[in-house]
Design a protein around this motif. Structure first.
Motif, short mmCIF file in Angstrom:
data_model
loop_
_atom_site.label_atom_id
_atom_site.label_comp_id
_atom_site.label_asym_id
_atom_site.label_seq_id
_atom_site.Cartn_x
_atom_site.Cartn_y
_atom_site.Cartn_z
N GLY A 1 16.88 -18.02 19.71
CA GLY A 1 17.85 -18.04 20.68
C GLY A 1 18.76 -19.33 20.52
N ILE B 1 9.69 -6.94 27.24
CA ILE B 1 10.79 -6.49 26.64
C ILE B 1 11.76 -7.52 26.71
CG2 ILE B 1 12.77 -5.00 26.64
CD1 ILE B 1 10.65 -2.53 27.28
N TYR C 1 30.59 -4.96 16.70
CA TYR C 1 29.21 -4.71 17.51
C TYR C 1 28.16 -4.18 16.69
CZ TYR C 1 29.98 -6.87 21.86
OH TYR C 1 30.36 -7.62 22.85
N VAL D 1 17.69 -1.04 24.57
CA VAL D 1 18.51 -2.22 25.40
C VAL D 1 19.84 -2.31 24.18
CG1 VAL D 1 18.97 -4.39 26.02
CG2 VAL D 1 16.90 -3.15 26.73
N VAL D 2 19.46 -2.57 22.86
CA VAL D 2 20.32 -2.75 21.76
C VAL D 2 21.22 -1.62 21.93
CG1 VAL D 2 20.70 -3.01 19.49
CG2 VAL D 2 18.96 -4.32 20.56
N SER E 1 26.44 -13.66 14.55
CA SER E 1 26.54 -12.85 15.82
C SER E 1 27.74 -13.42 16.62
CB SER E 1 25.09 -12.85 16.64
OG SER E 1 24.15 -13.57 15.79
N ILE F 1 23.64 -1.72 24.85
CA ILE F 1 24.76 -2.81 24.93
C ILE F 1 25.99 -2.07 24.92
CG2 ILE F 1 25.81 -4.76 23.84
CD1 ILE F 1 22.92 -5.44 23.16
N VAL G 1 21.62 -19.69 18.18
CA VAL G 1 23.14 -19.19 18.29
C VAL G 1 24.06 -20.49 18.45
CG1 VAL G 1 24.51 -17.86 19.79
CG2 VAL G 1 22.44 -17.16 19.21
N LEU H 1 16.38 -10.04 15.62
CA LEU H 1 15.71 -11.35 16.25
C LEU H 1 14.60 -10.99 17.18
CD1 LEU H 1 18.95 -13.77 16.68
CD2 LEU H 1 17.00 -13.59 14.78
N ALA H 2 14.92 -10.06 18.03
CA ALA H 2 13.87 -9.52 19.13
C ALA H 2 12.66 -9.08 18.41
CB ALA H 2 14.62 -8.55 20.11
N ALA I 1 11.56 -10.80 24.87
CA ALA I 1 11.66 -10.65 23.39
C ALA I 1 13.02 -11.07 22.95
CB ALA I 1 11.15 -9.22 23.00
N PHE I 2 13.98 -10.93 23.90
CA PHE I 2 15.47 -11.24 23.61
C PHE I 2 15.91 -12.50 23.52
CE2 PHE I 2 15.64 -6.83 24.91
CZ PHE I 2 16.33 -6.16 23.88
N PRO I 3 16.42 -12.98 22.30
CA PRO I 3 16.78 -14.24 22.42
C PRO I 3 18.16 -14.25 23.61
CG PRO I 3 17.46 -13.33 20.49
CD PRO I 3 16.82 -12.34 21.07
N PHE I 4 17.74 -15.20 24.52
CA PHE I 4 18.36 -15.16 25.84
C PHE I 4 20.02 -15.24 25.81
CE2 PHE I 4 20.31 -16.29 29.79
CZ PHE I 4 19.80 -15.42 30.83
N ILE I 5 20.28 -16.26 24.99
CA ILE I 5 21.81 -16.53 24.86
C ILE I 5 22.47 -15.33 24.21
CG2 ILE I 5 23.51 -18.10 24.01
CD1 ILE I 5 22.60 -19.67 26.10
N LEU I 6 21.93 -14.87 23.26
CA LEU I 6 22.22 -13.87 22.22
C LEU I 6 22.78 -12.77 23.11
CD1 LEU I 6 23.59 -13.10 19.37
CD2 LEU I 6 21.24 -12.79 18.74
N VAL J 1 26.26 -7.23 15.72
CA VAL J 1 25.67 -7.64 16.89
C VAL J 1 24.34 -6.77 17.22
CG1 VAL J 1 26.06 -8.15 19.48
CG2 VAL J 1 27.99 -8.58 18.06
N ILE K 1 13.32 -2.50 23.34
CA ILE K 1 14.34 -3.31 22.77
C ILE K 1 15.28 -2.48 22.08
CG2 ILE K 1 14.84 -5.10 20.82
CD1 ILE K 1 11.97 -6.24 21.14
N PHE L 1 10.69 -11.80 17.12
CA PHE L 1 9.95 -12.50 18.11
C PHE L 1 8.47 -11.60 18.52
CE2 PHE L 1 9.20 -12.95 22.75
CZ PHE L 1 8.84 -14.33 22.76
N ALA M 1 21.68 -7.75 14.60
CA ALA M 1 21.15 -9.12 14.83
C ALA M 1 20.34 -9.16 15.84
CB ALA M 1 22.29 -10.13 14.98
N VAL M 2 20.49 -8.48 17.23
CA VAL M 2 19.78 -8.56 18.36
C VAL M 2 18.48 -7.92 18.04
CG1 VAL M 2 19.69 -7.97 20.73
CG2 VAL M 2 21.87 -8.96 19.77
#
Lengths: 302, 305
Positions: free
Chosen positions: B243, A142, B270, B22-23, B261, B26, B246, B280-281, A145-150, B273, B19, B284, B276-277
């Protein structure tokens, strides 16, 4: 009643002339590139610590009369600005030297946090296996999977940028590389005779992990930590570049780059030198890390 | 094979669920999503009404269930700034980001694999040293600085390529090089070390002893085996590229998800945001699922174990 066993001293002729550390340092020093990396890192650390003695200029003091002066120009008092001045007349060299402080601080602190978290997760996952291993590895998936910077800027955007937030966000979200390397090593150590002997003797798991497994996963962990430090420094400057790092007036390399970007067509030195500072520091760490890996554990894939 | 696929699919679903959590979380990091979304000058009355309207007073799990249901239907709420659905705004920008990431990846593969092979085969020659040094520099160079320096050289000084925007192929060159350099460096080093390892294996010596000439040994016998770690890293590097977009999109004003984003974060928008997160995740995760399936064809040991 039990007495503590002491190791018999080795006969004089078999005793190693010098300690393991000495052998390691000798081998490391023989690689010229990694020695060079070490020297670069040492110079950056020393300059950051002794920033006040390196330059006569104050990194935040503005002098609008002397703004955007090219490298090598003199100010009214006769002091030379070796790398020029920025759009507010601040000395670029002074800002670079002082900017090394947040970069290194975030680097060391975030690596310490993620290193400890990753070490713990990797030891537990590799040694115990089973359900807990599955859970931890899914968490790792998990995270990856996240784009780190974002993810980092989204979280920092909510919490507000401060030194502590940045260190925590980078530290907490960078544990996976450590966990994976440590887990792999712990998985194979679990089957080794000395660990099984300790289990048979009735040692508790915690003691086995700390006394027998941890020392044997330390070298790969150290290599990962060194190379990860380079990555963290780039991320810190990327965050400052986006305005979500350590806030002004503290000089940061990324922040200087963001300022310099605006003046790219008229004053090239504003954006060029801070970037070079990042490049040299990161290159030094990478060279040292590569050398460390090749000396300690050449088959390690990091 | 079937069990491998089922297991892998289930894992991906678990990861997607994680994911989404987590999103969702945030916004709840500070404990008060209303204060994150509303401007600082909002009155206590505004905040109370807003909380009621958005359902922030409901229990945590109810809020998450609502978020998850929305996310599955592509509903992340409306953008606070644009007033349109956040999901649509992000999806609209996806092609630009994929184009940039795809170009960067293609560039990386076209440069890195030949470079890695040549340095392994011609080990310790000038060409190996040059490629090693370039790869090391590429791995140590911050993307945003490289982008600025490329603009300085090719747009400001030489006036050859545009420094911002999206349009014809000339707009793609600088962003793709900027974004792709790190990945190029990584894959070059990986290919080189992988090839060196394979080239010292017994079966390569056997092939050579049988009299197979150099090119087929390198391209057929060695590369096939060295390709396995390269395929894995391509999946992971896609994450780095998405990533990295960005930063790259911000520098070159490339109208993709990354730039959207960053602007959304500055505007505290948000819902955008989060969409988008999440997207993208998820991308991936999907790409890596595909890579893993491809992988089983390259290396049957994996699906059998």
């Amino acid at each position: 009643m039990s007495t503590r066993a002491t190791a018999l001293p080795l006969p004089e002729e078999f005793r190693p002339v010098r300690g393991e550390w000495w052998v390691f340092l000798r081998r490391l020093a023989r690689r010229r590139t990694s020695l060079f990396g070490l020297v670069v890192v040492a110079v950056v650390v020393v300059t950051a610590l002794g920033a006040t003695w390196v330059t006569p200029f104050d990194p935040v003091e503005q002098d609008i009369g002397d703004r955007l002066k090219p490298p090598g120009s003199r100010d009214a008092t006769g002091h030379v600005h070796p790398l020029g001045t920025d759009h507010l007349g601040r000395d670029i060299l002074a800002r670079i030297v002082f900017g090394a402080r947040p970069a290194l601080l975030v680097g060391f602190a975030a690596v310490a946090i993620s290193g400890v978290l990753g070490m713990a997760a990797g030891l537990v996952a590799g040694y115990f296996g089973g359900r807990i291993d599955d859970v931890l590895m899914r968490l790792a998936d998990i995270q990856l999977a996240f784009p780190f910077i974002l993810l980092a800027i989204a979280v920092i955007g909510v919490l507000g940028p401060s030194l502590t937030t940045i260190i925590c966000v980078i530290g907490v979200s960078s544990w996976v590389v450590y966990a994976r390397i440590v887990r792999g090593a712990a998985l194979s150590l679990r089957e080794r005779e000395f660990v099984q002997a300790a289990q048979a003797l009735g040692s508790r798991d915690g003691r086995i992990l700390l006394r027998h497994v941890l020392p044997n996963v330390f070298t790969p962990w150290l290599v990962v930590a060194t190379l990860d430090m380079a990555r963290v420094i780039v991320i810190e400057s990327a965050l400052s570049f986006l305005g979500l790092g350590v806030q002004p007036p503290t000089p940061t390399w990324g922040g200087m780059l963001a300022d310099g970007r605006v003046y790219i067509s008229t004053a090239w030195w504003l954006a060029t030198f801070p970037g070079l500072a990042i490049l040299v520091t990161v290159l030094g760490i990478n060279l040292f890390g590569d050398g460390l890996r090749d000396t300690l554990d050449p088959r390690l894939k990091v | 094979m079937r069990t491998f696929l089922t297991r892998r699919l289930l894992q991906s679903l678990v990861v997607l669920l994680g994911i989404s959590f987590v999103v969702f979380f945030i916004l709840h990091l500070t404990g008060d999503p209303a204060s994150v979304l509303l401007p600082p000058e909002a009155t206590a009355q505004d905040i109370r009404e807003f909380r009621e309207r958005m359902g922030f007073n409901d229990p945590f799990y109810v809020q998450y269930a609502r978020f998850l249901r929305g996310a599955l239907q592509g509903n992340f709420g409306d953008s606070i700034r644009h007033g349109e659905p956040a999901f649509g705004l992000v999806v609209e920008r996806m092609p630009a980001t994929f184009q940039l990431a795809g170009a960067a990846l293609l560039l990386a593969l076209c440069l890195a694999i030949p470079a890695g092979i040549v340095s392994a085969v011609r080990r310790n020659t000038l060409i190996d040293y040059v490629s090693t040094v370039v790869a090391l520099l590429g791995q140590s160079m911050p993307t945003f600085w490289l982008g600025i320096m490329l603009i300085l050289l090719f747009s400001v000084q030489l006036n050859l390529l545009p420094s911002s925007g999206r349009g014809e192929w000339r707009h793609l060159v600088l962003p793709a090089v900027t974004l792709g350099l790190f990945t190029t460096a990584r894959i070059t080093r990986l290919t080189r070390s992988g090839m060196l390892e394979v080239l010292s294996q017994d079966y390569i010596r056997t092939a050579r002893a049988k009299g197979v000439s150099d090119p087929p040994v390198v391209w057929k016998h060695a590369l096939k085996n060295a390709a396995i770690p390269i395929v894995t890293i391509v999946g992971i590097e896609l994450g780095t590229l998405l990533g990295g977009s960005v930063i790259t999109e911000t520098i070159f004003a490339w109208p993709g998800v990354g730039r959207l984003s960053v602007q959304a974060i500055y505007n505290r928008d948000y819902p955008v945001v989060q969409a988008a997160v999440f997207l993208l995740a998820s991308t991936f995760v999907l790409v890596n699922l595909v890579v893993d399936v491809l992988y089983t064809y390259l290396d049957p040991r994996i699906r059998l174990s």
